[in-house]
Motif scaffolding. Structure first.
Motif, mmCIF file in Angstrom:
data_model
loop_
_atom_site.group_PDB
_atom_site.id
_atom_site.type_symbol
_atom_site.label_atom_id
_atom_site.label_comp_id
_atom_site.label_asym_id
_atom_site.label_seq_id
_atom_site.Cartn_x
_atom_site.Cartn_y
_atom_site.Cartn_z
ATOM 1 N N ARG A 224 0.822 -1.219 0.000
ATOM 2 C CA ARG A 224 0.000 0.000 0.000
ATOM 3 C C ARG A 224 0.856 1.270 0.000
ATOM 4 O O ARG A 224 0.550 2.253 0.692
ATOM 5 C CB ARG A 224 -0.960 0.001 1.197
ATOM 6 N N LEU A 225 1.892 1.248 -0.791
ATOM 7 C CA LEU A 225 2.754 2.415 -0.938
ATOM 8 C C LEU A 225 2.358 3.175 -2.194
ATOM 9 O O LEU A 225 2.167 2.585 -3.255
ATOM 10 C CB LEU A 225 4.228 1.986 -1.047
ATOM 11 N N GLY A 226 2.233 4.504 -2.090
ATOM 12 C CA GLY A 226 1.950 5.345 -3.244
ATOM 13 C C GLY A 226 0.512 5.312 -3.726
ATOM 14 O O GLY A 226 0.206 5.858 -4.794
ATOM 15 N N LEU A 227 -0.398 4.706 -2.967
ATOM 16 C CA LEU A 227 -1.783 4.586 -3.424
ATOM 17 C C LEU A 227 -2.505 5.933 -3.435
ATOM 18 O O LEU A 227 -3.363 6.174 -4.294
ATOM 19 C CB LEU A 227 -2.552 3.588 -2.553
ATOM 20 N N GLU A 228 -2.158 6.815 -2.494
ATOM 21 C CA GLU A 228 -2.825 8.120 -2.464
ATOM 22 C C GLU A 228 -2.434 8.942 -3.694
ATOM 23 O O GLU A 228 -3.280 9.611 -4.300
ATOM 24 C CB GLU A 228 -2.456 8.870 -1.171
ATOM 25 N N THR A 229 -1.157 8.872 -4.055
ATOM 26 C CA THR A 229 -0.710 9.550 -5.279
ATOM 27 C C THR A 229 -1.435 8.980 -6.492
ATOM 28 O O THR A 229 -1.851 9.722 -7.399
ATOM 29 C CB THR A 229 0.812 9.384 -5.459
ATOM 30 N N LEU A 230 -1.614 7.669 -6.516
ATOM 31 C CA LEU A 230 -2.307 7.027 -7.631
ATOM 32 C C LEU A 230 -3.753 7.504 -7.713
ATOM 33 O O LEU A 230 -4.267 7.784 -8.807
ATOM 34 C CB LEU A 230 -2.244 5.499 -7.477
#
Length: 578
Positions: free
Chosen positions: A557-563
């Motif tokens: 769950r790394l970088g999901l907000e950016t995605l």
């Protein structure tokens, strides 16, 4: 009249009759040979000035006579009796040799490929007694006895030898030279029983799940493929075999300027494949390319085990993975479409007896009956796929009428699409570190928020079937109802497994497949996954090559907000430009 095999050119009718009379000879069941039979072989061999090989069963009956060495006269694999890895073939070969030397590698290879009970080589020398009616003949100076040795048995003397087949070795025991009287004293029954007891112990020790195929992979590299691309293809094929439930025993390779039209690889490589399959106990050979029906027939005839190509492995995986009725329907259609042109290659039992008037109707052959039944089944499946296609089209129209944007997840198989869908939408789609772990498209709602205004927007996110290099056309055609989820989506998320060494090649393959679709897909956002499993150098290279891409780890769950933010921007752009 008994058939004489091998090179018969230049032989007189009287010499052929001498060879044919060998079929009437019989050796005592507990003896390997007799001095009389051996001298008779030597006399004929000297007269025709060629080696002669006689094949006997365990009852001591001669059932095959050939002019030539054991390699030149060996029995084709499909004509050999069926036997397991713990058994010998029940056949022994007694062969003459015009040169005073022990059995060479070629003869030992023939022994292994036929899994002979024993191989006797009779060295002929000089001129012996005078034949009635004039002319002289040779006699047996010395004899050698060779037999197989269990792979797990260590070499214990210099008389034993190993035949190398790249990464594997098969062991054979070759006796010191002996006289015919010494050879005749050998207890044949005891020899065979002891050998098969060794193989039985080895077989039990190595036995694996009977449902798993023991696979030999064969790769052929041509001039237009780089060494790295070739190795990536073989690694991927090994993973496909593993996913299909097979066990890869070994990989054989050959470099050729062009593919052999009959057997893909050269004659020598076919022999090596047959030898390796025999040695390792493989029951399936998988080629790294599509094979024509004729190539499959020729290879199976010479190798003696089942031969399949890469497409058939993929179809098998799809058949195992399909869960929904739609998925099973499309897989069956693809399999039948693949099978249709290959019906004629299924042996004599399926061959046509004739053609034209009088061969159809109640009197048609089994092949034609099966062909017609498959054709009718394909027509019915095609109608159901068309209905499925129409149903999916209506669902998409309903979504478009409600003005709900849709985004499709696309990418190479095992890139992590299902894992990302679960992470973004809390779906519970099956995930595994396997190729084609999921086939059926899954659609879930995803709520996005505009950071500036705080407004929310709902989109539909669809997980689609994974792509693969050179996706078989039969799958492209059968899965067009599923693939339309890609072409009808407002935008695409092209997910890439950055931890895979061939990630750049995967991107090209996916783009090539998308370009082949009848309707041009929407805008695509490249998303690199599994960044937690890559080094900084790989990450920097990807960022340089694809500066607009998003970098995430779905499992961590790394970088999901950016995605999410980039998806929001992408959808807004699509909506504004409708």
């Amino acid at each position: 009249m008994e058939t004489i095999f091998g090179n018969l050119q230049g032989l007189k009718s009287s010499q052929l009759k001498q060879l044919q009379r060998l079929y009437h000879q019989r050796i005592p069941g507990d003896r390997i040979t007799t001095p009389e039979f051996s001298q008779r072989l030597a006399a004929i061999s000297t007269e025709i000035n060629q080696p002669v090989s006689a094949y006997l069963n365990r009852r001591g009956q001669v059932f095959r006579v050939g002019v030539g060495t054991p390699r030149q006269t060996q029995i084709p694999p499909l004509e050999l009796p069926r036997y397991g890895a713990e058994r010998l073939s029940g056949i022994r070969c007694i062969s003459t040799n015009l040169k005073p030397e022990p059995p060479n590698e070629s003869a030992l290879t023939a022994m292994v490929m036929q899994r002979l009970d024993a191989l006797v080589v009779l060295n002929i020398t000089g001129t012996g007694f005078t034949r009635r009616g004039g002319g002289s003949t040779g006699y047996v100076k010395e004899a050698y006895l060779a037999h197989l040795v269990s792979n797990t048995k260590q070499l214990v003397s210099t008389e034993q030898s190993a035949i190398g087949t790249q990464n594997s070795e098969i062991f054979s025991s070759v006796s010191p030279p002996m006289s015919l009287d010494m050879l005749a004293e050998q207890d044949f029954i005891e020899l065979v029983e002891n050998l098969e007891a060794e193989f039985q112990r080895e077989f039990v020790a190595q036995e694996v799940d009977a449902e798993n195929d023991r696979v030999l992979i064969v790769g052929v590299v041509t001039d237009h493929v780089t060494a790295q691309q070739f190795q990536d293809t073989l690694i991927e094929l090994a993973r496909l075999v593993d996913t299909a439930g097979g066990e890869v025993l070994q990989t054989l390779q050959q470099k050729r300027s062009r593919i052999h039209p009959q057997t893909v690889v050269g004659e020598g490589k076919v022999q090596e494949i047959a030898l390796t399959a025999q040695t390792l106990g493989a029951n399936l050979v998988v080629f790294d390319r599509d094979l024509s029906p004729a190539q499959v027939r020729n290879l199976e005839r010479q190798i003696g085990v089942r031969v399949v190509d890469r497409t058939e492995v993929i179809l098998d995986i799809f058949a195992q993975r399909a869960q929904s009725r739609a998925g099973k329907l499309q897989v069956e259609l693809a399999q039948l479409g693949y099978m249709m042109p290959r019906l004629s290659g299924r042996g004599l039992a399926m061959s046509r007896l004739g053609g034209g008037i009088g061969t159809r109707g109640p009197g048609e052959t089994k092949l034609e009956t099966e062909r017609r039944a498959i054709q009718r089944r394909i027509s019915r499946l095609q109608q159901e796929v068309n209905q499925l296609q129409a149903h999916r089209s209506r669902l998409r129209q309903r979504r478009q009428h409600q003005e709900v944007p849709s985004v499709a997840l696309v990418g190479y198989t095992n890139a992590g699409k299902s894992t990302l869908l679960n992470a973004l939408t809390n779906a519970e789609v099956y995930t595994a570190d396997q190729l084609f772990a999921t086939l059926d498209p899954t659609t879930r709602r995803l709520v996005l928020s505009h950071g500036e205004t705080g407004e929310t927007q709902e989109i539909l996110l669809t997980d689609t079937v994974g792509f693969i290099h050179e996706l078989p056309n039969s799958l492209m055609d059968a899965f067009r109802a599923t693939l339309e989820e890609v072409t009808e989506a407002d935008a695409l998320l092209h997910l890439v497994d950055l931890s895979h060494p061939a990630w750049l090649s995967h991107i090209r393959s996916v783009r090539e497949i998308l370009a082949q679709m009848p309707v041009t897909p929407g805008l695509a956002l490249v998303v690199f996954n599994k960044i937690d499993q890559v080094d900084s150098e790989t990450l920097a290279l990807a960022q340089e090559e694809f500066p607009l891409a998003v970098f995430i780890s779905a499992s961590q769950r790394l970088g999901l907000e950016t995605l999410r933010q980039r998806i929001t921007q992408l959808i807004q752009y699509v909506v504004d430009n409708r």
